[in-house]
Design a protein around this motif. Structure first.
Motif, PDB file in Angstrom:
ATOM      1  N   LEU A  99       4.781  63.280  77.767  1.00 27.65           N
ATOM      2  CA  LEU A  99       4.764  64.725  77.570  1.00 27.65           C
ATOM      3  C   LEU A  99       5.893  65.191  76.661  1.00 27.65           C
ATOM      4  O   LEU A  99       5.729  66.132  75.889  1.00 27.65           O
ATOM      5  CB  LEU A  99       4.850  65.430  78.922  1.00 27.65           C
ATOM      6  CG  LEU A  99       3.609  65.265  79.821  1.00 27.65           C
ATOM      7  CD1 LEU A  99       3.839  65.926  81.164  1.00 27.65           C
ATOM      8  CD2 LEU A  99       2.378  65.863  79.141  1.00 27.65           C
ATOM      9  N   VAL A 100       7.057  64.521  76.757  1.00 30.86           N
ATOM     10  CA  VAL A 100       8.167  64.871  75.866  1.00 30.86           C
ATOM     11  C   VAL A 100       7.805  64.536  74.426  1.00 30.86           C
ATOM     12  O   VAL A 100       8.054  65.322  73.501  1.00 30.86           O
ATOM     13  CB  VAL A 100       9.452  64.138  76.292  1.00 30.86           C
ATOM     14  CG1 VAL A 100      10.536  64.320  75.240  1.00 30.86           C
ATOM     15  CG2 VAL A 100       9.938  64.656  77.642  1.00 30.86           C
ATOM     16  N   ARG A 137       5.303  67.003  72.935  1.00 31.58           N
ATOM     17  CA  ARG A 137       5.665  68.411  73.083  1.00 31.58           C
ATOM     18  C   ARG A 137       5.169  69.266  71.913  1.00 31.58           C
ATOM     19  O   ARG A 137       4.599  70.343  72.111  1.00 31.58           O
ATOM     20  CB  ARG A 137       7.181  68.551  73.213  1.00 31.58           C
ATOM     21  CG  ARG A 137       7.634  70.006  73.327  1.00 31.58           C
ATOM     22  CD  ARG A 137       9.127  70.132  73.330  1.00 31.58           C
ATOM     23  NE  ARG A 137       9.704  69.858  74.636  1.00 31.58           N
ATOM     24  CZ  ARG A 137      10.543  68.877  74.899  1.00 31.58           C
ATOM     25  NH1 ARG A 137      10.892  68.027  73.926  1.00 31.58           N
ATOM     26  NH2 ARG A 137      11.057  68.708  76.103  1.00 31.58           N
ATOM     27  N   ARG A 138       5.377  68.824  70.683  1.00 33.72           N
ATOM     28  CA  ARG A 138       5.008  69.644  69.524  1.00 33.72           C
ATOM     29  C   ARG A 138       3.506  69.893  69.484  1.00 33.72           C
ATOM     30  O   ARG A 138       3.058  70.998  69.122  1.00 33.72           O
ATOM     31  CB  ARG A 138       5.475  68.968  68.241  1.00 33.72           C
ATOM     32  CG  ARG A 138       4.760  67.661  67.893  1.00 33.72           C
ATOM     33  CD  ARG A 138       5.371  66.981  66.687  1.00 33.72           C
ATOM     34  NE  ARG A 138       6.706  66.459  66.986  1.00 33.72           N
ATOM     35  CZ  ARG A 138       7.436  65.779  66.116  1.00 33.72           C
ATOM     36  NH1 ARG A 138       6.981  65.588  64.880  1.00 33.72           N
ATOM     37  NH2 ARG A 138       8.613  65.312  66.461  1.00 33.72           N
ATOM     38  N   TRP A 149       4.465  77.950  77.606  1.00 33.75           N
ATOM     39  CA  TRP A 149       5.409  77.010  76.997  1.00 33.75           C
ATOM     40  C   TRP A 149       6.613  76.816  77.914  1.00 33.75           C
ATOM     41  O   TRP A 149       7.050  75.682  78.165  1.00 33.75           O
ATOM     42  CB  TRP A 149       5.819  77.533  75.632  1.00 33.75           C
ATOM     43  CG  TRP A 149       6.732  76.620  74.860  1.00 33.75           C
ATOM     44  CD1 TRP A 149       7.111  75.346  75.209  1.00 33.75           C
ATOM     45  CD2 TRP A 149       7.367  76.895  73.604  1.00 33.75           C
ATOM     46  NE1 TRP A 149       7.942  74.815  74.254  1.00 33.75           N
ATOM     47  CE2 TRP A 149       8.118  75.734  73.262  1.00 33.75           C
ATOM     48  CE3 TRP A 149       7.381  77.998  72.752  1.00 33.75           C
ATOM     49  CZ2 TRP A 149       8.863  75.682  72.102  1.00 33.75           C
ATOM     50  CZ3 TRP A 149       8.119  77.930  71.586  1.00 33.75           C
ATOM     51  CH2 TRP A 149       8.855  76.780  71.266  1.00 33.75           C
ATOM     52  N   TYR A 166       5.681  74.798  80.879  1.00 31.59           N
ATOM     53  CA  TYR A 166       5.573  73.399  80.477  1.00 31.59           C
ATOM     54  C   TYR A 166       6.947  72.733  80.470  1.00 31.59           C
ATOM     55  O   TYR A 166       7.115  71.616  80.985  1.00 31.59           O
ATOM     56  CB  TYR A 166       4.932  73.319  79.093  1.00 31.59           C
ATOM     57  CG  TYR A 166       4.864  71.936  78.505  1.00 31.59           C
ATOM     58  CD1 TYR A 166       3.865  71.051  78.885  1.00 31.59           C
ATOM     59  CD2 TYR A 166       5.807  71.508  77.566  1.00 31.59           C
ATOM     60  CE1 TYR A 166       3.795  69.776  78.346  1.00 31.59           C
ATOM     61  CE2 TYR A 166       5.738  70.240  77.014  1.00 31.59           C
ATOM     62  CZ  TYR A 166       4.737  69.379  77.408  1.00 31.59           C
ATOM     63  OH  TYR A 166       4.682  68.108  76.880  1.00 31.59           O
ATOM     64  N   GLU A 167       7.949  73.434  79.906  1.00 25.69           N
ATOM     65  CA  GLU A 167       9.297  72.874  79.858  1.00 25.69           C
ATOM     66  C   GLU A 167       9.884  72.742  81.266  1.00 25.69           C
ATOM     67  O   GLU A 167      10.566  71.763  81.579  1.00 25.69           O
ATOM     68  CB  GLU A 167      10.201  73.759  78.989  1.00 25.69           C
ATOM     69  CG  GLU A 167       9.775  73.863  77.540  1.00 25.69           C
ATOM     70  CD  GLU A 167       9.880  72.541  76.795  1.00 25.69           C
ATOM     71  OE1 GLU A 167      10.646  71.659  77.254  1.00 25.69           O
ATOM     72  OE2 GLU A 167       9.203  72.380  75.761  1.00 25.69           O
ATOM     73  N   LEU A 189       8.656  69.690  83.150  1.00 22.80           N
ATOM     74  CA  LEU A 189       9.269  68.424  82.741  1.00 22.80           C
ATOM     75  C   LEU A 189      10.527  68.118  83.575  1.00 22.80           C
ATOM     76  O   LEU A 189      10.837  66.949  83.827  1.00 22.80           O
ATOM     77  CB  LEU A 189       9.650  68.466  81.256  1.00 22.80           C
ATOM     78  CG  LEU A 189       8.482  68.513  80.264  1.00 22.80           C
ATOM     79  CD1 LEU A 189       9.028  68.643  78.829  1.00 22.80           C
ATOM     80  CD2 LEU A 189       7.620  67.284  80.395  1.00 22.80           C
TER      81      LEU A 189
END
Length: 233
Positions: free
Chosen positions: A187-188, A191-192, A221, A224-225, A228
């Motif tokens: 997922l990292v 990310r873009r 967004w 989502y962060e 993580l």
């Protein structure tokens, strides 16, 4: 104590019937209070449009709106009951670590849905309605804007559902990570691409103005962060 297969079916049937019973009772209550629910949903429009006139364009509109609002009321009140019965049914068969992981998801899911609904109602609605009112009334020719009640409520409830479901994103990602389908590194790395997909999805789900699309995309967004942070490597 271990239960037989028939006892499991009997318990499952009992819990389904209880949930249906709560849904029916909530629906009946929603039928009574539906005018108040309708007023609450129309309030954001009235706050920015003093001369608002909403029309019933069909003879059955009043009945259909009552059914829709009663169903919405019943859904809101019966979902927590449904989640509780699901948890009570599966919890005896779970290990301690599984309970510690799943219980917060069952609790946080309706709470995040409510947060998403409140975000749309109190933050998004004023901007969206002002945009459409100005768009429909800012014309060289004289115009009169009189939207139908049915169309307005369908549009408003649809946005509330979209934001309520969008705020489930962290729980979905964390669950997929826990069961091994997604890794944090994946997922990292993605990310873009995920951010681009979020903005594209927001453009598809929201009205065609940039502000409402941003107001959906940015919280997704951020969620989502945040998700993580709680994922294992």
């Amino acid at each position: 104590m271990k239960m037989t297969l028939m006892q499991h079916f009997s318990e499952l049937r009992r819990r389904i019937l209880w949930t249906l019973f709560i849904f029916v009772i909530s629906f009946c209550v929603g039928w009574v209070v539906s005018p108040y629910i309708e007023h609450i949903l129309i309030t954001p429009l009235l706050k920015i449009w003093d001369e608002a006139i909403l029309l019933y364009t069909g003879i059955t509109d009043g009945l259909l709106i009552k059914f829709s609002l009663s169903g919405l009321f019943a859904f809101i009140f019966s979902v927590p009951v449904l989640l509780w019965h699901i948890w009570a049914y599966i919890a005896p068969g779970l290990h301690k670590n599984e309970k510690q992981f799943l219980l917060p998801i069952f609790v946080l899911s309706p709470l995040l849905f409510i947060v998403g609904v409140c975000f749309a109602f109190y933050i998004l609605f004023p901007f969206v309605f002002r945009f459409f009112i100005e768009l429909n009334t800012d014309d060289i020719l004289p115009t009169v804007l009189m939207p139908s009640v049915k169309t307005y409520l369908t549009f408003s409830i649809g946005l509330l559902k979209i934001f309520g479901l969008a705020f489930q994103l962290p729980l979905v990602l964390i669950l997929l990570n826990k069961i091994g389908i997604l890794t944090k590194q994946t997922l990292v790395y993605a990310r873009r691409y995920v951010v681009v997909c979020i903005f594209v999805l927001s453009a598809m789900l929201t009205p065609p103005d940039v502000l409402s699309q941003i107001l959906l995309a940015v919280p997704m967004w951020l969620l989502y962060e945040v998700s993580l942070i709680f994922m294992r490597d």
